[in-house]
Design a protein around this motif. Structure first.
Motif, PDB file in Angstrom:
ATOM      1  N   HIS A  75       5.150   2.655 -18.368  1.00 60.21           N
ATOM      2  CA  HIS A  75       5.291   1.261 -17.954  1.00 60.21           C
ATOM      3  C   HIS A  75       4.270   1.008 -16.843  1.00 60.21           C
ATOM      4  O   HIS A  75       3.871   1.941 -16.132  1.00 60.21           O
ATOM      5  CB  HIS A  75       6.703   0.962 -17.440  1.00 60.21           C
ATOM      6  N   LEU A  76       3.831  -0.238 -16.706  1.00 55.78           N
ATOM      7  CA  LEU A  76       2.891  -0.579 -15.640  1.00 55.78           C
ATOM      8  C   LEU A  76       3.657  -0.948 -14.374  1.00 55.78           C
ATOM      9  O   LEU A  76       4.617  -1.728 -14.437  1.00 55.78           O
ATOM     10  CB  LEU A  76       2.006  -1.755 -16.043  1.00 55.78           C
ATOM     11  N   PRO A  77       3.248  -0.419 -13.230  1.00 62.91           N
ATOM     12  CA  PRO A  77       3.885  -0.841 -11.972  1.00 62.91           C
ATOM     13  C   PRO A  77       3.535  -2.293 -11.673  1.00 62.91           C
ATOM     14  O   PRO A  77       2.566  -2.835 -12.197  1.00 62.91           O
ATOM     15  CB  PRO A  77       3.278   0.109 -10.938  1.00 62.91           C
ATOM     16  N   ARG A  78       4.329  -2.921 -10.827  1.00 64.45           N
ATOM     17  CA  ARG A  78       4.096  -4.321 -10.448  1.00 64.45           C
ATOM     18  C   ARG A  78       3.759  -4.408  -8.960  1.00 64.45           C
ATOM     19  O   ARG A  78       4.254  -3.635  -8.146  1.00 64.45           O
ATOM     20  CB  ARG A  78       5.340  -5.165 -10.730  1.00 64.45           C
ATOM     21  N   LEU A  79       2.880  -5.358  -8.642  1.00 62.98           N
ATOM     22  CA  LEU A  79       2.526  -5.642  -7.250  1.00 62.98           C
ATOM     23  C   LEU A  79       3.021  -7.041  -6.914  1.00 62.98           C
ATOM     24  O   LEU A  79       2.507  -8.034  -7.434  1.00 62.98           O
ATOM     25  CB  LEU A  79       1.012  -5.565  -7.065  1.00 62.98           C
ATOM     26  N   SER A  80       4.030  -7.126  -6.050  1.00 66.46           N
ATOM     27  CA  SER A  80       4.560  -8.424  -5.652  1.00 66.46           C
ATOM     28  C   SER A  80       3.636  -9.075  -4.637  1.00 66.46           C
ATOM     29  O   SER A  80       2.695  -8.453  -4.116  1.00 66.46           O
ATOM     30  CB  SER A  80       5.952  -8.257  -5.033  1.00 66.46           C
ATOM     31  N   THR A  81       3.895 -10.331  -4.345  1.00 68.48           N
ATOM     32  CA  THR A  81       3.108 -11.059  -3.344  1.00 68.48           C
ATOM     33  C   THR A  81       3.153 -10.356  -1.997  1.00 68.48           C
ATOM     34  O   THR A  81       2.123 -10.174  -1.334  1.00 68.48           O
ATOM     35  CB  THR A  81       3.656 -12.486  -3.193  1.00 68.48           C
ATOM     36  N   SER A  82       4.331  -9.929  -1.595  1.00 69.97           N
ATOM     37  CA  SER A  82       4.461  -9.265  -0.295  1.00 69.97           C
ATOM     38  C   SER A  82       3.741  -7.916  -0.284  1.00 69.97           C
ATOM     39  O   SER A  82       3.153  -7.523   0.722  1.00 69.97           O
ATOM     40  CB  SER A  82       5.934  -9.072   0.057  1.00 69.97           C
ATOM     41  N   GLU A  83       3.757  -7.228  -1.431  1.00 67.93           N
ATOM     42  CA  GLU A  83       3.067  -5.941  -1.499  1.00 67.93           C
ATOM     43  C   GLU A  83       1.548  -6.131  -1.422  1.00 67.93           C
ATOM     44  O   GLU A  83       0.848  -5.353  -0.766  1.00 67.93           O
ATOM     45  CB  GLU A  83       3.454  -5.210  -2.781  1.00 67.93           C
ATOM     46  N   LEU A  84       1.030  -7.148  -2.076  1.00 70.50           N
ATOM     47  CA  LEU A  84      -0.395  -7.429  -1.990  1.00 70.50           C
ATOM     48  C   LEU A  84      -0.804  -7.747  -0.558  1.00 70.50           C
ATOM     49  O   LEU A  84      -1.853  -7.292  -0.076  1.00 70.50           O
ATOM     50  CB  LEU A  84      -0.770  -8.587  -2.915  1.00 70.50           C
ATOM     51  N   GLU A  85       0.015  -8.508   0.148  1.00 72.18           N
ATOM     52  CA  GLU A  85      -0.295  -8.828   1.543  1.00 72.18           C
ATOM     53  C   GLU A  85      -0.234  -7.586   2.425  1.00 72.18           C
ATOM     54  O   GLU A  85      -1.010  -7.444   3.375  1.00 72.18           O
ATOM     55  CB  GLU A  85       0.654  -9.905   2.067  1.00 72.18           C
ATOM     56  N   ARG A  86       0.665  -6.687   2.116  1.00 66.95           N
ATOM     57  CA  ARG A  86       0.752  -5.439   2.881  1.00 66.95           C
ATOM     58  C   ARG A  86      -0.522  -4.616   2.731  1.00 66.95           C
ATOM     59  O   ARG A  86      -0.930  -3.889   3.648  1.00 66.95           O
ATOM     60  CB  ARG A  86       1.957  -4.630   2.396  1.00 66.95           C
ATOM     61  N   LEU A  87      -1.189  -4.751   1.600  1.00 68.07           N
ATOM     62  CA  LEU A  87      -2.402  -3.976   1.336  1.00 68.07           C
ATOM     63  C   LEU A  87      -3.645  -4.564   1.997  1.00 68.07           C
ATOM     64  O   LEU A  87      -4.658  -3.880   2.140  1.00 68.07           O
ATOM     65  CB  LEU A  87      -2.643  -3.892  -0.180  1.00 68.07           C
ATOM     66  N   ARG A  88      -3.574  -5.812   2.423  1.00 69.62           N
ATOM     67  CA  ARG A  88      -4.768  -6.528   2.888  1.00 69.62           C
ATOM     68  C   ARG A  88      -5.521  -5.821   4.010  1.00 69.62           C
ATOM     69  O   ARG A  88      -6.761  -5.754   3.977  1.00 69.62           O
ATOM     70  CB  ARG A  88      -4.385  -7.951   3.293  1.00 69.62           C
ATOM     71  N   PRO A  89      -4.885  -5.288   5.032  1.00 67.92           N
ATOM     72  CA  PRO A  89      -5.658  -4.707   6.140  1.00 67.92           C
ATOM     73  C   PRO A  89      -6.180  -3.297   5.880  1.00 67.92           C
ATOM     74  O   PRO A  89      -6.894  -2.751   6.723  1.00 67.92           O
ATOM     75  CB  PRO A  89      -4.657  -4.706   7.299  1.00 67.92           C
ATOM     76  N   LEU A  90      -5.868  -2.703   4.738  1.00 62.29           N
ATOM     77  CA  LEU A  90      -6.221  -1.310   4.504  1.00 62.29           C
ATOM     78  C   LEU A  90      -7.719  -1.137   4.246  1.00 62.29           C
ATOM     79  O   LEU A  90      -8.390  -2.020   3.715  1.00 62.29           O
ATOM     80  CB  LEU A  90      -5.442  -0.764   3.303  1.00 62.29           C
ATOM     81  N   SER A  91      -8.236   0.028   4.618  1.00 62.71           N
ATOM     82  CA  SER A  91      -9.606   0.404   4.248  1.00 62.71           C
ATOM     83  C   SER A  91      -9.626   0.730   2.764  1.00 62.71           C
ATOM     84  O   SER A  91      -8.576   0.882   2.121  1.00 62.71           O
ATOM     85  CB  SER A  91     -10.046   1.627   5.054  1.00 62.71           C
ATOM     86  N   TYR A  92     -10.849   0.878   2.212  1.00 62.84           N
ATOM     87  CA  TYR A  92     -10.919   1.168   0.777  1.00 62.84           C
ATOM     88  C   TYR A  92     -10.244   2.499   0.418  1.00 62.84           C
ATOM     89  O   TYR A  92      -9.444   2.542  -0.537  1.00 62.84           O
ATOM     90  CB  TYR A  92     -12.372   1.150   0.284  1.00 62.84           C
ATOM     91  N   PRO A  93     -10.490   3.600   1.148  1.00 60.28           N
ATOM     92  CA  PRO A  93      -9.781   4.844   0.813  1.00 60.28           C
ATOM     93  C   PRO A  93      -8.264   4.701   0.916  1.00 60.28           C
ATOM     94  O   PRO A  93      -7.526   5.260   0.095  1.00 60.28           O
ATOM     95  CB  PRO A  93     -10.323   5.859   1.826  1.00 60.28           C
ATOM     96  N   GLU A  94      -7.794   3.948   1.912  1.00 56.46           N
ATOM     97  CA  GLU A  94      -6.346   3.746   2.049  1.00 56.46           C
ATOM     98  C   GLU A  94      -5.793   2.925   0.890  1.00 56.46           C
ATOM     99  O   GLU A  94      -4.709   3.222   0.371  1.00 56.46           O
ATOM    100  CB  GLU A  94      -6.048   3.048   3.384  1.00 56.46           C
ATOM    101  N   LEU A  95      -6.536   1.896   0.483  1.00 57.54           N
ATOM    102  CA  LEU A  95      -6.100   1.098  -0.659  1.00 57.54           C
ATOM    103  C   LEU A  95      -6.073   1.954  -1.922  1.00 57.54           C
ATOM    104  O   LEU A  95      -5.144   1.847  -2.737  1.00 57.54           O
ATOM    105  CB  LEU A  95      -7.032  -0.095  -0.850  1.00 57.54           C
ATOM    106  N   ALA A  96      -7.067   2.804  -2.094  1.00 54.48           N
ATOM    107  CA  ALA A  96      -7.105   3.688  -3.262  1.00 54.48           C
ATOM    108  C   ALA A  96      -5.884   4.601  -3.289  1.00 54.48           C
ATOM    109  O   ALA A  96      -5.297   4.835  -4.353  1.00 54.48           O
ATOM    110  CB  ALA A  96      -8.394   4.516  -3.253  1.00 54.48           C
ATOM    111  N   THR A  97      -5.484   5.100  -2.136  1.00 54.85           N
ATOM    112  CA  THR A  97      -4.288   5.932  -2.077  1.00 54.85           C
ATOM    113  C   THR A  97      -3.062   5.159  -2.566  1.00 54.85           C
ATOM    114  O   THR A  97      -2.243   5.671  -3.344  1.00 54.85           O
ATOM    115  CB  THR A  97      -4.039   6.430  -0.643  1.00 54.85           C
ATOM    116  N   GLU A  98      -2.941   3.907  -2.127  1.00 56.65           N
ATOM    117  CA  GLU A  98      -1.776   3.099  -2.507  1.00 56.65           C
ATOM    118  C   GLU A  98      -1.769   2.772  -3.999  1.00 56.65           C
ATOM    119  O   GLU A  98      -0.740   2.893  -4.664  1.00 56.65           O
ATOM    120  CB  GLU A  98      -1.753   1.809  -1.689  1.00 56.65           C
ATOM    121  N   ILE A  99      -2.910   2.344  -4.539  1.00 58.77           N
ATOM    122  CA  ILE A  99      -2.949   1.915  -5.943  1.00 58.77           C
ATOM    123  C   ILE A  99      -2.889   3.107  -6.881  1.00 58.77           C
ATOM    124  O   ILE A  99      -2.080   3.140  -7.825  1.00 58.77           O
ATOM    125  CB  ILE A  99      -4.214   1.069  -6.217  1.00 58.77           C
ATOM    126  N   ILE A 100      -3.724   4.116  -6.666  1.00 59.90           N
ATOM    127  CA  ILE A 100      -3.691   5.290  -7.534  1.00 59.90           C
ATOM    128  C   ILE A 100      -2.344   5.996  -7.413  1.00 59.90           C
ATOM    129  O   ILE A 100      -1.826   6.544  -8.383  1.00 59.90           O
ATOM    130  CB  ILE A 100      -4.854   6.249  -7.201  1.00 59.90           C
TER     131      ILE A 100
END
Length: 475
Positions: free
Chosen positions: A33-58
């Protein structure tokens, strides 16, 4: 997170599919199944660096890798000065309502580095953990090969056998691959086109006895590890494109992406990002003269061409007539039904065509997918026009994307054009487009002059088997 085959059956977790390539039944690995990214989760990701974002998404897909370990892998992949831009993926204005998503700041100056640098770290991690070796068998039409080899060169547990079509890549692309002298890198130039190389890879991967005996794996875009890493930059680009949007409007603020497409892996990652909840209005697929995918999305008929009918073009990395990753999209189109998907590919084998025209209206209305074709003259004109409008020089593949994107630009909807490679990889075409001679810098000239290490081989499965048997790493 468990993975299944598009043609049925369970395949295990992320680490398992990272090493396997094709499923035993010939299908491709997809998440259960595909995971879902809610509005609040997307906003939580906004300040992250690219490596940090990669950790969250992968991390949504690689649930079997401890988070601290995954963070170390992404830091190694995207840190240490491997990427020249501070933000790794910069956005810049192209004019005419388009924005360039800079994906070519890595060591081989192509977007393939974005996924391949992570894959190199992840493969080494999993192999060391399980005390295994892997012989990567891949095919390239241009940039995949160099990105894979530069990510895997010198690694003790991995050998790379990369097939490329003789005479079908630019001089720079050939030099990036063939000049590598690492003992674990094997370049094989095949008489034929990219699809011939890809067919050889598939035939050996579906011979399960040979595959297991020689620990064969894949790093081209059939490897889901690459797909997961590419989803990251769709999320990153949406976040950066909406940084200046009023916070109250961000949750529904849509962007569109234009994606030059050959093997359908890059735009498939956008399809997954959109399905996960990233506000993407349209995914604009751009092909060159080998426009099998454009024909499919305009008519619903998928008709791969023969090798003899696959054209050599000035955007060579897209000279593909049989897109491996399309099966993953068709799986979703058919309700994630493995029996219907397997039947569709059986139809392809029987008739050299799949008729999905009954679903034609859904391509755009449900999945946001539209398409178009760009030609050599279009590429030249687009490179000139973009340079005049913005001062930015784009490579021929990105020019294909920009040309097709123009027909789908909408007021108030940013059109994000995914960069394929740096223009210096295609100096001759840039010179033709801009009417100036592009003089290679000292580093480029040194690369072009370096001795090359490559084995030429006919389009012969037996010859490839013998070569692998003689050179593969043993467990």
């Amino acid at each position: 997170m468990q993975y299944i085959s598009t043609r049925g059956g369970t395949l295990g977790q992320f680490s398992d599919v990272l090493l396997e390539g094709l499923a035993p039944n010939g299908g491709l690995a997809v998440p259960e199944h595909l995971p879902r990214l809610s509005t609040s989760e997307l906003e939580r990701l906004r300040p992250l660096s690219y490596p940090e974002l990669a950790t969250e998404i992968i991390g949504l897909f690689a649930t079997d890798i401890p988070r601290d370990d995954l963070a170390r892998l992404t830091a190694a992949a995207y840190g240490g000065g491997k990427f020249s831009a501070d933000k790794i993926v910069p956005l810049s204005d192209l004019g005419d309502g388009m924005t360039l998503v800079g994906l070519s700041e890595g060591p081989t100056l192509a977007f393939k580095d974005m996924a391949m640098q992570f894959l190199g770290e992840a493969l080494e991690y999993v192999l060391a953990k399980d005390d295994r070796v892997l012989n990567v068998l891949g095919a390239t039409s241009g940039d995949t090969g160099s990105a894979a080899e530069h990510a895997l060169r010198g690694r003790e547990r991995v050998a790379v056998f990369m097939l490329s079509p003789q005479g079908r890549m630019s001089a720079f692309q050939r030099a990036q691959m063939y000049s590598l002298q690492d003992e674990n890198v094997h370049n094989i130039a095949v008489e034929g086109v990219f699809d011939d190389c890809q067919n050889l890879v598939k035939r050996l991967n579906t011979d399960l006895d040979f595959k297991r005996a020689h620990s064969l794996g894949a790093v081209n875009s059939i490897n889901f590890g690459r797909i997961s890493a590419q989803i990251v930059y769709y999320v990153w680009a949406w976040l950066r494109a909406t940084d200046s949007v009023d916070a109250a409007e961000r949750s529904t603020f849509e962007v569109s992406f234009a994606v030059p497409s050959g093997n359908f892996g890059n735009i498939l990652s956008g399809h997954y990002a959109r399905s996960m909840g990233v506000p993407i209005r349209r995914l604009v697929l751009a092909t060159n003269e080998n426009n099998v995918l454009d024909e499919f999305f305009r008519t619903g008929h998928y008709r791969p061409r023969s090798s003899a009918n696959t054209l050599a073009t000035s955007s060579p990395s897209m000279d593909v007539s049989r897109a491996s990753n399309l099966e993953r999209f068709v799986f979703d189109l058919l309700g994630r039904d493995p029996e219907r998907t397997a039947a569709a590919w059986h139809e392809l084998e029987e008739r050299d065509e799949i008729d999905l025209s009954a679903h034609l209206e859904r391509f755009e209305s449900e999945f946001g997918l539209v398409s178009g074709t760009s030609t050599h003259d279009d590429r030249l004109a687009t490179i000139r026009e973009v340079s005049a409008a913005s001062g930015v020089t784009i490579d021929p593949h990105t020019a294909d994307g920009a040309k097709v994107a123009r027909a789908h630009v909408e007021d108030g909807i940013p059109m994000l054009v995914l960069e394929t490679a740096k223009p210096q990889k295609f100096a001759d075409l840039i010179s033709e487009a801009l009417g100036t001679t592009v003089q290679p810098d000292a580093e480029t000239q040194s690369l072009l002059d370096a001795p090359q290490r490559v084995v030429e081989m006919p389009d012969d499965e037996h010859a490839l088997r013998v070569y692998i048997e003689e050179h593969a790493l043993q467990a």
